[in-house]
Write an enzyme that holds these catalytic residues in place. Structure first.
Site, PDB file in Angstrom:
ATOM      1  N   CYS A   1      14.801 -33.047  44.532  1.00  0.00           N
ATOM      2  CA  CYS A   1      14.759 -34.512  44.683  1.00  0.00           C
ATOM      3  C   CYS A   1      15.836 -34.973  45.668  1.00  0.00           C
ATOM      4  CB  CYS A   1      14.886 -35.164  43.294  1.00  0.00           C
ATOM      5  SG  CYS A   1      14.446 -36.905  43.310  1.00  0.00           S
TER       6      CYS A   1
ATOM      7  N   GLY B   1      32.489 -24.625  11.230  1.00  0.00           N
ATOM      8  CA  GLY B   1      31.336 -24.912  12.084  1.00  0.00           C
ATOM      9  C   GLY B   1      31.062 -23.730  13.008  1.00  0.00           C
TER      10      GLY B   1
ATOM     11  N   GLU C   1      13.088 -28.517  36.539  1.00  0.00           N
ATOM     12  CA  GLU C   1      13.917 -28.237  35.354  1.00  0.00           C
ATOM     13  C   GLU C   1      13.445 -28.995  34.115  1.00  0.00           C
ATOM     14  OE1 GLU C   1      14.601 -30.102  37.888  1.00  0.00           O
ATOM     15  OE2 GLU C   1      16.037 -31.702  37.488  1.00  0.00           O
TER      16      GLU C   1
ATOM     17  N   SER D   1      37.103 -24.758  11.302  1.00  0.00           N
ATOM     18  CA  SER D   1      36.452 -25.809  10.517  1.00  0.00           C
ATOM     19  C   SER D   1      35.296 -25.250   9.695  1.00  0.00           C
ATOM     20  CB  SER D   1      35.906 -26.887  11.454  1.00  0.00           C
ATOM     21  OG  SER D   1      34.786 -26.373  12.163  1.00  0.00           O
TER      22      SER D   1
ATOM     23  N   HIS E   1      10.871 -32.451  39.713  1.00  0.00           N
ATOM     24  CA  HIS E   1      11.940 -31.828  38.916  1.00  0.00           C
ATOM     25  C   HIS E   1      11.419 -30.602  38.151  1.00  0.00           C
ATOM     26  CE1 HIS E   1      15.152 -34.799  39.492  1.00  0.00           C
ATOM     27  NE2 HIS E   1      14.139 -35.629  39.690  1.00  0.00           N
TER      28      HIS E   1
END
Ligand code: XMP
Length: 515
Positions: free
Chosen positions: A86, A229, A174, A227, A172
């Site tokens: 683009c 996580g 992607e 944590s 695009h």
């Protein structure tokens, strides 16, 4: 931490498109390493980085307007294959003496692309195929370029330089709406740039462990705020493989964790033999929160208390020269874009306000990874699925989900109801599809009937959202049956709840956490 050296790589020059990250992620899906770099990166730096290809991203700007982000025209002389997407195509047109003008008719959305040349970029892609367009400008390229594809409105929808390996596409590839986008990028990466698909998470783990070993000199030690996580646990496992006992993890139970969470974290830590200090500071946190209803004040207190606890551990077990953080690639790029090194230590990791005597060097083994890649690494390291696929959980814990004062009763309700929300979502196979899912409780009460008795209990709000990065979010259109199961289980199983709501506000204007 040094960036991964060995794998073939494609650099994405980031001109500000919302899709720039997506380009890098797609290239990585092809097992080729890809990184975002600033648009005006000097050609010498590009050469030093030895990429096999360059992609020029899109941009909200127009190349002919003042202030448009530009790249050095020298990059077209480096002999490295280039794909302009683009705005990137418009830059190529400009550099080679073509023209870029506002399109008579703006193309937006899914458009049929007619392929005129199947020899390289479009090899194996049938014609027509659907592509995603979003542009207000069109480029006209000089005779050195030949047309590879067109649409009804855009005669030069894809072009190739006749001699140099320079390609441009107006659409695009992607974006998932471009049906054969990944194949087009694959053709560029493998066939045109000659990349080999060697960027795998297995290779990353070996490289990361080796790099941590090289980075932390013998005799120096690393502290980690664990944590539970996926990011901090994965970072800790990598560092522990490299450093063993020289890594100390600190897990602080602030009394605001979910049901069963401290036990699960401790079990994982034990299983993987991490060197850990566990601090059960629940009482400290909860007593400081008593009587506090203001959301900002609650967050401030929790942050401050965390730093106190963390500093005490550091002082007792120190000295430490390094702080291990689970920083991910989007944060690194965001800090670079905003130019703010302060955001390097993420405030929501709660270590932002460390006292000045704690001057750490940062160890960030995940700083080149996206979240989905971290989840893959976690699985490869053998972490249980509950951690590998876990949703983000805020540093202030359930205090972010309890409106008003954090009381023992509201904490119990929030915990039990959240567990039910997560359980039902998992049962419905929807847990992995959403960004976060939890229950919220405030001070509102409603009348209910239990048998023949009227009762007065709390209102619970279920919040389930979809999001890419937490910056924006949409409420999840859950099937009614799933909502019904959550609601009836919450009113049946959680004592003192009479009423269940579903939050149907998007972000913006709402936030994901209610406080
Ligand atoms: P909001 O509520 O601002 O949240 O829409 C966006 C995302 O960030 C998470 N969040 C936090 N995470 N510490 C964290 O670690 C925090 O203080 C914090 N506040 C919000 C939230 O869960 C969501 O994913």
């Amino acid at each position: 931490m040094t960036e991964p050296e060995r794998p073939d790589k494609i650099l994405v020059l980031d001109f500000g498109s919302q899709y720039a990250h997506l380009i890098a992620r797609r290239i990585r899906e092809l097992n080729v390493y890809s990184e975002l770099v600033p648009p005006d990166i000097p050609p010498s730096r590009i050469q030093a980085s030895k990429p096999k290809g360059l992609i020029l991203s899109g941009s909200p700007a127009s190349v002919y307007k003042p202030g448009a982000p530009l790249c050095s025209p020298e990059i077209f002389k480096l002999g490295i294959p280039i794909l302009g997407i683009c705005y990137g195509l418009h830059l190529i047109a400009q550099a080679f003496g073509g023209s870029v003008k506002p399109a008579g008719k703006r193309e937006y959305g899914k458009i049929e692309l007619y392929i005129d040349d199947h020899s390289d970029l479009f090899e194996g892609v049938e014609s027509p195929t659907i592509c995603w367009m979003s542009h207000g400008d069109v480029a006209e390229l000089p005779g050195e370029f030949e047309v590879l594809a067109h649409t009804a409105n855009t005669p030069m929808a894809a072009v190739r330089h006749r001699k140099l390996k320079i390609y441009g596409v107006q659409f695009h590839p992607e974006v998932a709406h471009t049906q054969r986008g990944l194949e087009i990028l694959r053709n560029f990466a493998y066939k045109i740039c000659g990349c080999k698909p060697t960027w795998t998470m297995k290779a990353f783990i070996e490289e990361a462990v080796e790099s941590i070993r090289r980075t932390v000199p013998p005799g120096e030690r690393v502290l980690c705020a664990l944590s539970g996580g996926v990011d901090s646990t994965t970072a800790a496992l990598l560092a522990s493989k490299a450093l063993g006992e020289r890594l100390l993890c600190v897990f602080v139970n602030n009394g605001l964790l979910r049901e069963g969470e401290p036990e699960q974290v401790l079990e994982t830590v034990k299983r993987f033999g991490l060197n850990l200090v566990y601090v059960d500071a629940s009482e400290r946190f909860l007593s400081r929160l008593r009587g506090v209803a203001d959301p900002e004040e609650k967050r401030r207190i929790i942050g401050e208390e965390f730093v106190k606890v963390f500093s005490e551990v550091a002082e007792k077990y120190g000295p430490f020269q390094w702080l291990l953080q689970g920083t991910l690639y989007p944060d690194v790029i965001e800090s670079a874009r905003t130019g703010s090194p302060a955001s390097r230590i993420k405030t929501h990791h709660n270590v932002a306000g460390l006292p000045s005597w704690m001057k750490f060097k940062l160890l960030e083994p995940l700083r080149y990874l996206y979240k989905d890649e971290v989840r893959k690494v976690a699985r490869l390291l053998g972490l249980p699925e509950e951690i590998a696929e876990r949703h983000p959980f805020p540093g202030p814990g359930l205090a972010a989900r309890i409106i008003g004062e954090v009381t023992a009763e509201k904490l119990r309700i929030c915990r039990e109801a959240s567990r039910i929300v997560e359980e039902e979502l998992k049962k419905a196979g929807l847990y992995g599809e959403v960004w976060q899912a939890f229950a919220v409780v405030g001070d509102d009460k409603a009348v209910g009937v239990m048998g023949d008795e009227r009762s007065h209990g709390y209102m619970v709000t279920i919040r389930v959202v979809e999001s890419m990065d937490g910056m924006t979010a949409n409420w999840k259109k859950l099937p009614y049956e799933v909502l019904e199961r959550m609601s009836s289980r919450i009113t049946n199983e959680v004592r003192n709840v009479t009423w269940v709501n579903y939050a149907i506000s998007n972000k913006p204007p709402s936030t994901i956490e209610p406080c």
